[in-house]
Design a protein around this motif. Structure first.
Motif, PDB file in Angstrom:
ATOM      1  N   TYR A 148      21.864  12.774  -4.834  1.00 24.27           N
ATOM      2  CA  TYR A 148      22.587  12.203  -5.975  1.00 24.27           C
ATOM      3  C   TYR A 148      24.101  12.184  -5.748  1.00 24.27           C
ATOM      4  CZ  TYR A 148      23.859  11.109 -10.776  1.00 24.27           C
ATOM      5  OH  TYR A 148      24.374  10.492 -11.885  1.00 24.27           O
ATOM      6  N   GLU A 149      24.658  13.325  -5.355  1.00 25.87           N
ATOM      7  CA  GLU A 149      26.115  13.441  -5.246  1.00 25.87           C
ATOM      8  C   GLU A 149      26.681  12.473  -4.206  1.00 25.87           C
ATOM      9  OE1 GLU A 149      24.023  15.983  -5.257  1.00 25.87           O
ATOM     10  OE2 GLU A 149      24.489  16.815  -7.244  1.00 25.87           O
ATOM     11  N   TYR A 150      26.023  12.407  -3.046  1.00 27.03           N
ATOM     12  CA  TYR A 150      26.555  11.567  -1.967  1.00 27.03           C
ATOM     13  C   TYR A 150      26.405  10.081  -2.305  1.00 27.03           C
ATOM     14  CZ  TYR A 150      27.754   9.931   2.689  1.00 27.03           C
ATOM     15  OH  TYR A 150      28.382   9.303   3.742  1.00 27.03           O
ATOM     16  N   ILE A 151      25.230   9.706  -2.846  1.00 26.93           N
ATOM     17  CA  ILE A 151      25.023   8.298  -3.220  1.00 26.93           C
ATOM     18  C   ILE A 151      26.045   7.876  -4.272  1.00 26.93           C
ATOM     19  CG2 ILE A 151      23.433   6.657  -4.309  1.00 26.93           C
ATOM     20  CD1 ILE A 151      21.120   8.343  -3.149  1.00 26.93           C
ATOM     21  N   LYS A 152      26.287   8.733  -5.252  1.00 26.70           N
ATOM     22  CA  LYS A 152      27.251   8.413  -6.311  1.00 26.70           C
ATOM     23  C   LYS A 152      28.654   8.237  -5.732  1.00 26.70           C
ATOM     24  CE  LYS A 152      28.726   9.861 -10.935  1.00 26.70           C
ATOM     25  NZ  LYS A 152      30.142   9.523 -10.749  1.00 26.70           N
ATOM     26  N   GLN A 153      29.002   9.115  -4.805  1.00 27.60           N
ATOM     27  CA  GLN A 153      30.322   9.031  -4.169  1.00 27.60           C
ATOM     28  C   GLN A 153      30.494   7.689  -3.458  1.00 27.60           C
ATOM     29  OE1 GLN A 153      31.146  12.309  -1.476  1.00 27.60           O
ATOM     30  NE2 GLN A 153      32.570  11.062  -0.306  1.00 27.60           N
ATOM     31  N   ILE A 154      29.462   7.269  -2.733  1.00 28.52           N
ATOM     32  CA  ILE A 154      29.520   6.003  -1.989  1.00 28.52           C
ATOM     33  C   ILE A 154      29.589   4.812  -2.943  1.00 28.52           C
ATOM     34  CG2 ILE A 154      28.241   4.475  -0.435  1.00 28.52           C
ATOM     35  CD1 ILE A 154      29.509   6.904   0.950  1.00 28.52           C
ATOM     36  N   LEU A 155      28.707   4.779  -3.961  1.00 25.41           N
ATOM     37  CA  LEU A 155      28.659   3.636  -4.881  1.00 25.41           C
ATOM     38  C   LEU A 155      29.923   3.550  -5.735  1.00 25.41           C
ATOM     39  CD1 LEU A 155      24.928   3.648  -6.091  1.00 25.41           C
ATOM     40  CD2 LEU A 155      25.969   2.310  -4.257  1.00 25.41           C
ATOM     41  N   ASP A 156      30.457   4.692  -6.152  1.00 26.41           N
ATOM     42  CA  ASP A 156      31.678   4.688  -6.968  1.00 26.41           C
ATOM     43  C   ASP A 156      32.866   4.111  -6.203  1.00 26.41           C
ATOM     44  OD1 ASP A 156      30.363   5.750  -9.093  1.00 26.41           O
ATOM     45  OD2 ASP A 156      31.206   7.773  -8.944  1.00 26.41           O
ATOM     46  N   SER A 157      32.823   4.214  -4.888  1.00 26.73           N
ATOM     47  CA  SER A 157      33.957   3.752  -4.071  1.00 26.73           C
ATOM     48  C   SER A 157      33.946   2.241  -3.846  1.00 26.73           C
ATOM     49  CB  SER A 157      33.941   4.467  -2.711  1.00 26.73           C
ATOM     50  OG  SER A 157      32.826   4.035  -1.937  1.00 26.73           O
TER      51      SER A 157
END
Length: 475
Positions: free
Chosen positions: A417-426
């Motif tokens: 969750y954390e890594y996917i969110k970081q990528i998509l938010d960018s």
């Protein structure tokens, strides 16, 4: 004195919420007073009484944990008791056989209406001599048994409503049995209340007219009269008679739809009674501890389906995915939902995650899977649904391509969750530009759990396939 109350439905149809509310008030009063709660099946109507409805009554009470201390007791098995009472009333001159035909009774009724008088039996057969009665009996003339009703005012005390008066001159001598072995409601009910030691008769306000007639049986037999408590009617929204259009169904229909028994009990007890502090959420143990019969309201209660749905949501959210799994596996009314638990594409852990996602938007157990059915079946949607705000098809397509490329680069060990969110938010300052078309691509819907939660259950490969399908729609 040991408090003894009864719930006495007739098995002529499925048990509805109004009836089960009566059972609930009897049950919690008995438990609060350390008394006895009896289930009595009033099945003297041979034509309309059905075993399937007896089963429905018993199963409804069992599901709501309103288990009787005694019973079920069937009136159809107590005919000999009623026969003895009828014969005693006849011998004492408190009742008599009426040989009037239907045609004669209808003629009397029409004459009374023409004169502006209330229609009631005029007592013709009460004046027959013994010889006339015996002659008719020797010819096997059909008859019914009527109770002699004194022409006076009857007053009785209702625990909630105080003194209630009835002018018995408006009632007339009413029928209590079709024969010595065919008792009617107005005889069988008070006879059972007496022999079963009922101390409090708690039932709906619609029975107030019946109470006057049944008290006359007690008086004719010189029996002690129980305490009567007439709880408020349940009306539909708008004040009319409660019906299916207001959302009212049978108890087991609610069970089949995935409502929880705790929510039904909580909802029903608030239709006429409220705990201290006017709390909305209250458990059965708290109800039993706090219930005071005298605090039941007199004015009609209003059935509010939205409130029932809200209460069910509250209780549903308290359950874990494992709790819900167990409910589905152990409740035959939810058997068809087993398919969702045994879906071969997902591990049990992922199925539990699906349940957790589904219950956030669901009002019932069934709705859990309705809100997340995209996990279980192929779906389609109009490409217009992918559009966020005023973006063009081409811009949304580019957003999905960006998302696809970013996800492809995420290794399996970082697919969290954390890594996917970081990528998509960018990918964009406008989060809707990224997440809205992704949500639709993964669920086919504008209302769904968050896209990343969906991705974690679908897995990387399935996620990419669904995004590619969305890109093709826009190409």
């Amino acid at each position: 004195m040991v408090i003894r109350v009864r719930f006495a439905p007739s098995p002529t149809g499925r048990l509805h919420l109004g009836s089960i509310r009566t059972a609930l008030f009897n049950f919690v009063f008995a438990k609060n007073q350390k008394g006895i709660f009896i289930l009595r099946i009033e099945d003297t109507d041979k034509e309309r009484s059905k075993k399937e409805f007896v089963d429905d009554i018993i199963e409804s009470l069992k599901w709501l944990n309103l288990n009787p201390d005694e019973g079920p007791i069937f009136q159809s098995e107590r005919i000999e008791i009623y026969r003895k009472v009828i014969e005693e009333l006849l011998e004492k001159g408190k009742a008599y056989r009426c040989f009037c035909t239907k045609e004669e009774l209808e003629l009397k009724r029409q004459i009374q209406i023409t004169k502006g008088e209330p229609p009631r039996y005029d007592g013709t057969c009460a004046r027959l001599s013994k010889e006339e009665i015996n002659e008719k009996l020797s010819k096997n003339a059909p008859y019914v048994v009527r109770l002699k009703v004194p022409e006076q005012i009857l007053a009785f005390k209702d625990l909630l409503r105080g003194e209630i008066k009835f002018d018995l001159r408006l009632i007339g001598d009413f029928v209590i049995a079709k024969s010595e072995t065919e008792p009617l409601f107005h005889l069988a009910t008070p006879v059972d209340d007496y022999y079963q030691g009922i101390t409090h008769v708690i039932r709906g306000a619609e029975h107030i007219p019946n109470t006057s007639k049944q008290i006359l049986i007690f008086k004719a037999m010189n029996w002690k009269i129980p305490i009567y408590v007439h709880i408020p009617l349940i009306l539909g929204e708008g004040g009319g008679k409660l019906s299916k259009r207001h959302g009212a169904k049978s108890v087991l229909e609610y069970r089949e739809e995935g409502y929880l028994p705790e929510a039904i009990v909580n909802f029903l007890v608030l239709l006429g009674w409220h705990p201290k502090g006017d709390r909305e959420i209250i458990s059965m143990n708290e109800i039993i501890k706090e219930f005071v019969l005298e605090d039941v309201e007199k004015r009609p209660a209003v059935f509010n389906l939205k409130k029932l749905i809200w209460l069910n949501k509250v209780y549903l959210k308290k359950l874990s995915a494992k709790d819900i799994e167990n409910l589905i596996l152990n409740d035959p009314y939810l058997n068809d939902l087993r398919n969702y638990l045994e879906f071969e594409n997902y591990s049990l852990e992922k199925i539990h995650n699906i349940i957790e996602l589904g219950k956030e938007r669901a009002a019932t157990i069934r709705e859990i899977f309705e809100t997340v059915k995209f996990f279980y079946q192929d779906f389609d949607y109009n490409k217009e649904l992918l559009i966020w705000k005023d973006y063009t098809f081409e811009q949304i397509k580019n957003s999905l391509i960006q998302v696809k490329n970013a996800i492809e680069k995420i290794s399996e060990d970082k697919f969290n969750y954390e890594y996917i969110k970081q990528i998509l938010d960018s990918l964009s300052e406008d989060k809707g530009y990224t997440y809205w078309p992704l949500r639709v691509a993964l669920s086919g819907s504008e209302a769904s759990p968050p896209p990343i939660d969906i991705m974690l259950i679908l897995g990387k490969d399935k996620t990419l396939k669904l995004i590619e399908k969305a890109i093709e729609k826009l190409s």
